[in-house]
Design an enzyme around this catalytic site. Structure first.
Site: not given
Ligand code: AHR
Length: 771
Positions: A344-345
């Site tokens: 994730n990211e």
């Molecule tokens: O949507 C909130 C946050 O934003 C998520 O957890 C993350 O993936 C993003 O930075």
């Protein structure tokens, strides 16, 4: 001449597939205290100050009368459910649970299922179970007769009145001592009536959107945590979330509370099935980018096995190890998983060093599964480019991008993806929103969604975050707010719903030649105020020099700290170069900013050096109070070291250099508002043509619409219109339906008709020729 919109009903240009869906992350109590039907908080006495500094194992529990309460851990009924309550007292003594946000919502004449595990320490006895309103009035009462060591008990209670701030009481009917664990109160009427199911109103609101997919379980909570699966603070490891609920070890949720895992991966899959959405699970890629934790390369196998085993859990035969676990939980049929995401990211080198091992293992064993990689949390920049390069090299199917931008950015970048190649990995815009929940935000998101639908390379997109308990907000804005007893769909929810429910199967070619305009207005140069600003660090800035119109001006040295600002000048020209030397003298976590292009209290741009925990150099726009990160690259300041900085501005184009290296190269585009944004699709099952059109101007627009290729017969169908609101309007618990689309029937004598789109509106017209 009235502008034309010509729709080629026989020219299908893109399969829309699973384009518009949902993103579920348990933040703002989206799951526990939110969509998860459980009404009690801290049902298994596992809350700990590691989850939240204010938590204790007795959070949300109060003693009644002289009851003696303590926490035991020596003989739990399940080794992963480590703590239990020991309660000793006389008749009437006991405990009460107050649920989430100070009270439980109970509905009159609806059945509730109470259950718990009890160990009778003092011999057989009866426990009275009561539901009380906030004045102590008993709404329902029942009892359980208990005996022996740990046993499961279950009864039903039916409240006589509705109450939004009730509590559950468990008390002795005589003297005694018991241990209690996994104490639970559930509405029987959950979504689709599932035991351990979802709160019906929230789940139904999501189901009504007709999402094509749901991404879960996060977000940052996926990768935030330790590398050890058995840690309370581990990254999200799905195997901890399946099996009987009482056997799931609760976890510290990185959003500052405890995650019960009552909604685990089985429940996510089941929910996706119940709402007709493809499941899109995201697993950690053995990396925690927030704390720079990366599993050693020779210890990747368990993480890769997690991914392979998850696919087996979802799709495997019941005689496979994980397929059998799924069957045991009640679902022998496969869930037909088609996608899996890793990371994730993450865009770090460490992540993309590890990713190929996941990729090869999954591709080899499950070639039919589409593999999603990560594009990071910014729409452009060095790390974004690095992620895409890796994705192309590895052959990843889909890249998951996230960004939160201003409404202005969304309009100026409505065609952001139009030039992305379709041969390369497809785009999944897995998180986006425009910074607020007003009507204007929602309309600008609608403009962006038109662009997403029209862009050949975009395969999937979902707004974020999805859910927020109004009393436990971690993030703003959100798509669907709720409290214990009501839901609050935002204008963005309605826009998302219109795009999902009316997505269509294939995109149709359409053109509006008279409406084509340049997309951006670059008439306002960034020639206003220039200043320096500390960001929780102490910084010394020297040799400050501005070069504009061939003239060099030197400015005095500056020392700033905390949130100090130091004004340099009002630049006054469109092209200029700022050079300076910067040294951080104190602080480790942050850096400083150079602000420029500000007129009065208006918009501006910042260059943040050492931003986001001293990991980045970021250039961001600020538009009408909303942030718009434009580009990012990794860069960390070293305290004590002196850096040569250079900022080049030309009109709205910006370049930044550190020690002679170009780090950021971007443009803060301002939109030229188009007269109408449109996209057209066809729903193969029904043969309906679906036109979605957004008018963000403050005046109506009349268009000659022609559905070329249809027989010259009458058309009939339905239209859904969001209109009639001021840009600043917003739904609230007082007026939850202020902004809500209107549905009306639609007909036309022929496939060519004139239509007037109201000011500030989103219109969906769904039609087909009459038989
Ligand atoms: O949507 C909130 C946050 O934003 C998520 O957890 C993350 O993936 C993003 O930075």
């Amino acid at each position: 001449m009235t502008p034309r919109l010509i729709i080629e009903t026989n020219d299908r240009t893109k399969e829309l597939g699973d384009l518009f869906g949902l993103f579920f992350e348990d933040l703002s109590h989206a799951a526990d205290g939110g969509m998860y039907g459980e009404l009690l908080q801290n049902r298994s006495f596992e809350f700990s100050s590691l989850d939240n500094r204010e938590y204790t194992p007795l959070t949300a529990w109060n003693k009644v009368d002289q009851c003696d309460l303590s926490i035991g851990s020596l003989n739990p009924f399940h080794p992963k459910n480590r703590q239990y309550l020991v309660m000793t007292g006389n008749k009437g003594d006991g405990v009460e649970n107050t649920g989430y946000a100070g009270g439980i919502h109970l509905k009159a004449n609806e059945p509730y299922r109470f259950s718990c595990w009890v160990w009778c320490k003092s011999g057989p006895l009866s426990l009275d179970i009561l539901l009380l309103d906030d004045e102590g009035f008993c709404l329902a009462e029942n009892s359980i007769r208990c005996e022996g060591e740990w046993k499961y008990y279950e009864i039903q209670l039916i409240p006589s009145k509705t109450s939004i701030s009730s509590r559950l009481r468990i008390c002795f009917s005589g003297d005694g001592s018991v241990a209690l664990d996994q104490v639970s109160l559930f509405p029987v009427n959950t979504f689709k009536g599932r035991k351990n199911g979802m709160r019906a109103d929230i789940a139904q609101a999501l189901c009504d959107m007709k999402p094509k997919f749901m991404r879960f379980p996060g977000g940052c909570l996926t990768h935030n945590g330790s590398l050890l699966e058995e840690d309370r603070n581990s990254m999200y490891r799905w195997k901890n979330t399946v099996g009987p609920v009482e056997s799931r070890p609760t976890r510290r949720c990185s959003w500052g509370y405890n995650q019960s895992f009552g909604i685990g991966f089985y429940e996510y899959f089941l929910f996706c099935e119940d709402i007709g959405a493809e499941p899109v699970p995201i697993l950690p890629g053995a990396c925690n980018p927030h704390h720079f934790l990366f599993a050693p390369m020779d210890e990747l196998q368990p993480w890769i096995d997690d991914a392979l085993d998850l696919i087996e859990f979802a799709n495997g035969d019941i005689d496979t190890k994980w397929g059998a676990v799924r069957a045991e939980m009640g679902h022998p049929e496969p869930f037909d998983l088609k996608y899996i995401g890793i990371g994730n990211e993450e865009v770090h080198k460490e992540f993309y060093d590890r990713f190929p091992y996941f990729f090869r293992a999954i591709r080899e064993k499950y070639p039919e599964i589409k593999i999603i990689g990560s594009g990071g949390p910014y729409p452009a920049g060095g790390e974004y480019d690095h992620a895409w390069e890796c994705a192309k090299k590895i052959g990843i199917d889909i890249v998951d991008e996230h960004y939160y931008e201003s409404p202005t950015w969304m309009i100026a970048n409505a065609k952001h993806y139009h030039d992305y190649s379709t041969d390369e990995p497809k785009v999944f815009l897995g998180e986006y929103a425009s910074g607020g929940n007003t009507y204007w935000n929602a309309l600008c998101e609608a403009v962006y969604m038109v662009g997403l639908q029209n862009a050949p390379a975009v395969a999937m997109a979902c707004y974020a975050p999805m859910l927020c308990h109004s009393e436990y907000r971690n993030w703003n804005p959100n798509m669907l707010w709720f409290n214990n007893h009501r839901i609050l769909p935002t204008a963005s929810y309605h826009v998302q719903k219109l795009f999902m429910a009316h997505q269509g199967t294939e995109l149709l070619a359409s053109a509006a030649p008279e409406l084509d305009m340049p997309e951006t207005l670059n008439e306002t140069p960034l020639n206003g105020k220039l200043w320096l600003e500390a960001d929780q660090s102490a910084i010394t800035l020297t040799d400050i020099r501005l070069e504009a119109n061939g003239i060099q001006t030197n400015y005095p040295d500056v020392a700033i700290s905390g949130a100090d600002q130091s004004y340099i000048t009002d630049v006054g020209v469109a092209s200029y170069v700022l050079t300076l030397k910067a040294q951080r003298t104190e602080g480790e976590r942050k850096g400083f900013r150079i602000g420029f292009g500000r007129h009065g209290e208006g918009d501006y741009v910042t260059w943040n050096i050492g931003g986001w925990e001293n990991q980045d150099t970021i250039v961001a726009g600020r538009h009408n109070g909303y942030n718009a990160p434009l580009t990012q690259s990794f860069f960390s300041l070293v305290t004590g070291r002196v850096y040569d900085l250079r900022l080049e501005v030309s009109g709205r184009k910006i370049k930044t250099y550190i020690d002679g290296v170009l780090y950021n190269d971007t443009e803060d585009r301002l939109p030229a508002t188009q007269p109408l944004y449109h996209t057209v699709s066809i729903e193969n099952e029904t043969g309906e043509i679906i036109l979605k059109a957004v008018n963000i101007r403050n005046s109506p627009i009349t268009i000659d619409i022609e559905l070329a290729g249809l027989p010259q017969s009458r058309l009939s169908g339905t239209k859904y219109v969001l209109s009639g609101h001021k840009p600043e309007d917003i739904n609230s618990f007082d007026e939850p339906d202020l902004i809500c689309p209107k549905e009306e029937s639609f007909s036309s004598d022929s496939p060519a008709f004139v239509y007037t789109f109201p000011p500030h509106s989103l219109t969906v017209i769904r039609v087909k020729p009459e038989q």
